[in-house]
Write a protein that holds these residues in place. Structure first.
Motif, PDB file in Angstrom:
ATOM      1  N   ILE A   1       0.847  -1.185   0.000  1.00 19.95           N
ATOM      2  CA  ILE A   1       0.000   0.000   0.000  1.00 19.95           C
ATOM      3  C   ILE A   1       0.886   1.240   0.000  1.00 19.95           C
ATOM      4  CG2 ILE A   1      -1.693   1.334   1.303  1.00 19.95           C
ATOM      5  CD1 ILE A   1      -2.789  -1.258   2.393  1.00 19.95           C
ATOM      6  N   LEU A   2       0.595   2.169  -0.880  1.00 26.07           N
ATOM      7  CA  LEU A   2       1.318   3.431  -0.935  1.00 26.07           C
ATOM      8  C   LEU A   2       0.464   4.513  -0.291  1.00 26.07           C
ATOM      9  CD1 LEU A   2       2.706   3.291  -4.588  1.00 26.07           C
ATOM     10  CD2 LEU A   2       3.824   2.583  -2.472  1.00 26.07           C
ATOM     11  N   TYR A   3       1.030   5.203   0.689  1.00 27.95           N
ATOM     12  CA  TYR A   3       0.311   6.267   1.393  1.00 27.95           C
ATOM     13  C   TYR A   3       0.812   7.602   0.856  1.00 27.95           C
ATOM     14  CZ  TYR A   3      -1.635   8.990   5.256  1.00 27.95           C
ATOM     15  OH  TYR A   3      -2.332   9.899   6.011  1.00 27.95           O
ATOM     16  N   LEU A   4      -0.018   8.256   0.040  1.00 33.49           N
ATOM     17  CA  LEU A   4       0.369   9.480  -0.654  1.00 33.49           C
ATOM     18  C   LEU A   4      -0.103  10.720   0.103  1.00 33.49           C
ATOM     19  CD1 LEU A   4       1.486  10.999  -3.124  1.00 33.49           C
ATOM     20  CD2 LEU A   4      -0.723  10.610  -4.241  1.00 33.49           C
ATOM     21  N   THR A   5       0.838  11.603   0.433  1.00 28.15           N
ATOM     22  CA  THR A   5       0.549  12.877   1.081  1.00 28.15           C
ATOM     23  C   THR A   5       1.380  13.964   0.401  1.00 28.15           C
ATOM     24  OG1 THR A   5       2.294  12.534   2.713  1.00 28.15           O
ATOM     25  CG2 THR A   5       0.086  11.783   3.313  1.00 28.15           C
ATOM     26  N   PRO A   6       1.089  15.230   0.663  1.00 31.42           N
ATOM     27  CA  PRO A   6       1.892  16.287   0.029  1.00 31.42           C
ATOM     28  C   PRO A   6       3.375  16.193   0.350  1.00 31.42           C
ATOM     29  CG  PRO A   6      -0.139  17.203   0.893  1.00 31.42           C
ATOM     30  CD  PRO A   6      -0.083  15.788   1.372  1.00 31.42           C
ATOM     31  N   ASP A   7       3.698  15.838   1.612  1.00 30.71           N
ATOM     32  CA  ASP A   7       5.098  15.875   2.033  1.00 30.71           C
ATOM     33  C   ASP A   7       5.685  14.531   2.450  1.00 30.71           C
ATOM     34  OD1 ASP A   7       3.546  15.566   4.224  1.00 30.71           O
ATOM     35  OD2 ASP A   7       4.388  17.219   5.383  1.00 30.71           O
ATOM     36  N   GLY A   8       4.920  13.439   2.314  1.00 24.79           N
ATOM     37  CA  GLY A   8       5.455  12.120   2.637  1.00 24.79           C
ATOM     38  C   GLY A   8       5.350  11.738   4.093  1.00 24.79           C
ATOM     39  N   ARG A   9       4.472  12.411   4.853  1.00 25.78           N
ATOM     40  CA  ARG A   9       4.354  12.113   6.285  1.00 25.78           C
ATOM     41  C   ARG A   9       3.663  10.771   6.514  1.00 25.78           C
ATOM     42  NH1 ARG A   9       0.695  16.301   5.313  1.00 25.78           N
ATOM     43  NH2 ARG A   9      -1.501  15.781   5.608  1.00 25.78           N
ATOM     44  N   TYR A  10       3.827  10.248   7.720  1.00 21.21           N
ATOM     45  CA  TYR A  10       3.208   8.980   8.085  1.00 21.21           C
ATOM     46  C   TYR A  10       1.722   9.158   8.379  1.00 21.21           C
ATOM     47  CZ  TYR A  10       7.861   6.916   8.532  1.00 21.21           C
ATOM     48  OH  TYR A  10       9.121   6.447   8.272  1.00 21.21           O
ATOM     49  N   ALA A  11       0.985   8.071   8.268  1.00 23.83           N
ATOM     50  CA  ALA A  11      -0.437   8.096   8.593  1.00 23.83           C
ATOM     51  C   ALA A  11      -0.612   8.193  10.104  1.00 23.83           C
ATOM     52  CB  ALA A  11      -1.124   6.834   8.059  1.00 23.83           C
ATOM     53  N   SER A  12      -1.774   8.659  10.530  1.00 25.69           N
ATOM     54  CA  SER A  12      -2.065   8.713  11.967  1.00 25.69           C
ATOM     55  C   SER A  12      -2.174   7.295  12.509  1.00 25.69           C
ATOM     56  CB  SER A  12      -3.365   9.463  12.214  1.00 25.69           C
ATOM     57  OG  SER A  12      -4.466   8.753  11.673  1.00 25.69           O
ATOM     58  N   ASP A  13      -2.051   7.157  13.825  1.00 24.54           N
ATOM     59  CA  ASP A  13      -2.151   5.835  14.446  1.00 24.54           C
ATOM     60  C   ASP A  13      -3.500   5.187  14.178  1.00 24.54           C
ATOM     61  OD1 ASP A  13       0.391   6.053  15.440  1.00 24.54           O
ATOM     62  OD2 ASP A  13      -0.224   6.777  17.417  1.00 24.54           O
ATOM     63  N   ASP A  14      -4.551   6.005  14.133  1.00 23.99           N
ATOM     64  CA  ASP A  14      -5.896   5.451  13.919  1.00 23.99           C
ATOM     65  C   ASP A  14      -6.032   4.763  12.563  1.00 23.99           C
ATOM     66  OD1 ASP A  14      -6.707   6.295  16.378  1.00 23.99           O
ATOM     67  OD2 ASP A  14      -7.558   8.178  15.664  1.00 23.99           O
ATOM     68  N   SER A  15      -5.403   5.324  11.539  1.00 25.31           N
ATOM     69  CA  SER A  15      -5.564   4.758  10.199  1.00 25.31           C
ATOM     70  C   SER A  15      -4.392   3.894   9.762  1.00 25.31           C
ATOM     71  CB  SER A  15      -5.759   5.890   9.180  1.00 25.31           C
ATOM     72  OG  SER A  15      -4.644   6.763   9.202  1.00 25.31           O
ATOM     73  N   GLY A  16      -3.213   4.040  10.389  1.00 31.03           N
ATOM     74  CA  GLY A  16      -2.035   3.310   9.922  1.00 31.03           C
ATOM     75  C   GLY A  16      -1.569   2.174  10.797  1.00 31.03           C
ATOM     76  N   ARG A  17      -2.115   2.061  11.990  1.00 32.67           N
ATOM     77  CA  ARG A  17      -1.653   1.031  12.919  1.00 32.67           C
ATOM     78  C   ARG A  17      -1.887  -0.373  12.356  1.00 32.67           C
ATOM     79  NH1 ARG A  17      -4.800   1.967  16.822  1.00 32.67           N
ATOM     80  NH2 ARG A  17      -3.558   3.560  17.874  1.00 32.67           N
ATOM     81  N   GLY A  18      -0.844  -1.177  12.311  1.00 30.60           N
ATOM     82  CA  GLY A  18      -0.954  -2.561  11.859  1.00 30.60           C
ATOM     83  C   GLY A  18      -0.993  -2.737  10.353  1.00 30.60           C
ATOM     84  N   VAL A  19      -0.841  -1.647   9.603  1.00 33.70           N
ATOM     85  CA  VAL A  19      -0.894  -1.705   8.140  1.00 33.70           C
ATOM     86  C   VAL A  19       0.522  -1.577   7.568  1.00 33.70           C
ATOM     87  CG1 VAL A  19      -1.803  -0.643   6.047  1.00 33.70           C
ATOM     88  CG2 VAL A  19      -3.186  -0.671   8.137  1.00 33.70           C
ATOM     89  N   ASP A  20       0.871  -2.468   6.695  1.00 36.12           N
ATOM     90  CA  ASP A  20       2.181  -2.416   6.035  1.00 36.12           C
ATOM     91  C   ASP A  20       2.073  -1.483   4.829  1.00 36.12           C
ATOM     92  OD1 ASP A  20       4.744  -2.835   5.195  1.00 36.12           O
ATOM     93  OD2 ASP A  20       4.346  -4.801   4.297  1.00 36.12           O
ATOM     94  N   TYR A  21       2.660  -0.301   4.921  1.00 34.93           N
ATOM     95  CA  TYR A  21       2.547   0.666   3.833  1.00 34.93           C
ATOM     96  C   TYR A  21       3.858   1.416   3.650  1.00 34.93           C
ATOM     97  CZ  TYR A  21       2.016   4.342   7.385  1.00 34.93           C
ATOM     98  OH  TYR A  21       2.218   5.209   8.426  1.00 34.93           O
ATOM     99  N   ARG A  22       3.952   2.092   2.529  1.00 30.53           N
ATOM    100  CA  ARG A  22       5.129   2.898   2.216  1.00 30.53           C
ATOM    101  C   ARG A  22       4.682   4.333   1.954  1.00 30.53           C
ATOM    102  NH1 ARG A  22       8.647   2.388  -3.377  1.00 30.53           N
ATOM    103  NH2 ARG A  22       9.924   4.250  -3.093  1.00 30.53           N
ATOM    104  N   CYS A  23       5.382   5.288   2.551  1.00 34.01           N
ATOM    105  CA  CYS A  23       5.037   6.697   2.363  1.00 34.01           C
ATOM    106  C   CYS A  23       5.629   7.233   1.057  1.00 34.01           C
ATOM    107  CB  CYS A  23       5.569   7.531   3.525  1.00 34.01           C
ATOM    108  SG  CYS A  23       4.753   7.211   5.096  1.00 34.01           S
ATOM    109  N   ILE A  24       4.805   7.909   0.280  1.00 37.82           N
ATOM    110  CA  ILE A  24       5.273   8.626  -0.900  1.00 37.82           C
ATOM    111  C   ILE A  24       4.681  10.036  -0.854  1.00 37.82           C
ATOM    112  CG2 ILE A  24       5.536   6.546  -2.322  1.00 37.82           C
ATOM    113  CD1 ILE A  24       2.925   7.234  -3.683  1.00 37.82           C
TER     114      ILE A  24
END
Length: 242
Positions: A1-24
């Motif tokens: 899973i690619l997590y796309l944000t303007p600056d590449g920040r990590y997802a919040s704990d509520d949405s990213g906890r336990g999910v294997d993803y890569r920040c772009i």
């Protein structure tokens, strides 16, 4: 899973906890990819120029639109020994500067729309709201951040904690439906936020942000409330002993 944000920040704990993803990010990943696409589209002028326009747009949104020469000159100036002490103090004051800018925005909107306005600073994102004195305590026209965009809604005291009972979906005002945080629905006023985009602070400081986004939204809601007696009665404080 690619997590796309303007600056590449990590997802919040509520949405990213336990999910294997890569920040772009748009700032690096997408702009670099689009640069490669420009080379591929070299024989298709319309496509090539469209991509170039989008690259320029993303650079503006992510604060990369200054020329390399200008950036270099600024860095050299700030790196001089006589300026170092002042430069290192900037982070100490930047939050206070942002609060002062937002306070001016709130004051201008309140004066223009005939309402009260306050800044909420107990959250990292900073949010502000407007209300009429006749409204129930905690009821306001609220502006905050959601999914990298500025959103607005009619909030109640309970909805700030996500404990509100959904009321009426005001589809004439908002494009998004009701929930425990937004009992009347909510909508977005612009496609960028003040956490990741520096240019929004320029727009706030010169007054254009309030004129373009906040004032029209507040006036639209106030006019709707005045014309809807049922909604007006829900928002206003009623004294049963009177």
């Amino acid at each position: 899973i690619l997590y796309l944000t303007p600056d590449g920040r990590y997802a919040s704990d509520d949405s990213g906890r336990g999910v294997d993803y890569r920040c772009i990010s748009y700032k690096k990943t997408i702009i670099e990819w689009l640069g490669q696409c420009v080379g591929i589209a070299v024989h298709r002028p319309l496509v090539r120029e469209t991509i170039n326009q989008y690259i320029n747009y993303l650079k503006q949104l992510t604060g990369q639109d200054m020329s390399t020469i200008v950036q270099s000159e600024i860095i050299n100036l700030l790196s001089k020994a006589e300026n170092i002490e002042s430069v290192l103090q900037i982070p100490t004051y930047i939050e206070a500067v942002k609060d002062a800018i937002m306070t001016k925005v709130i004051q201008s909107v309140a004066l223009e729309c005939g309402v009260k306005g306050e800044l909420r600073t107990d959250l990292k994102e900073r949010e502000f709201y407007f209300y009429k004195e006749s409204w129930k305590e905690g009821t306001s026209i609220y502006f905050g951040l959601d999914k990298g965009k500025v959103y607005y809604a009619i909030k109640t005291k309970e909805s700030l904690d996500g404990k509100a009972k959904p009321e009426i979906y005001l589809e004439h005002l908002f494009e998004e439906g009701i929930d425990a945080f937004d009992p009347y629905g909510y909508g977005y006023i612009c496609e960028y936020d003040w956490l990741t985009n520096n240019h929004i602070w320029v727009e706030m400081a010169d007054g254009s942000f309030a004129k373009k986004y906040i004032i029209p939204s507040v006036k639209k809601i106030l006019e709707f409330v005045e014309c809807d007696e049922m909604l007006k009665s829900k928002l206003e404080e009623r004294n049963e002993n009177v």
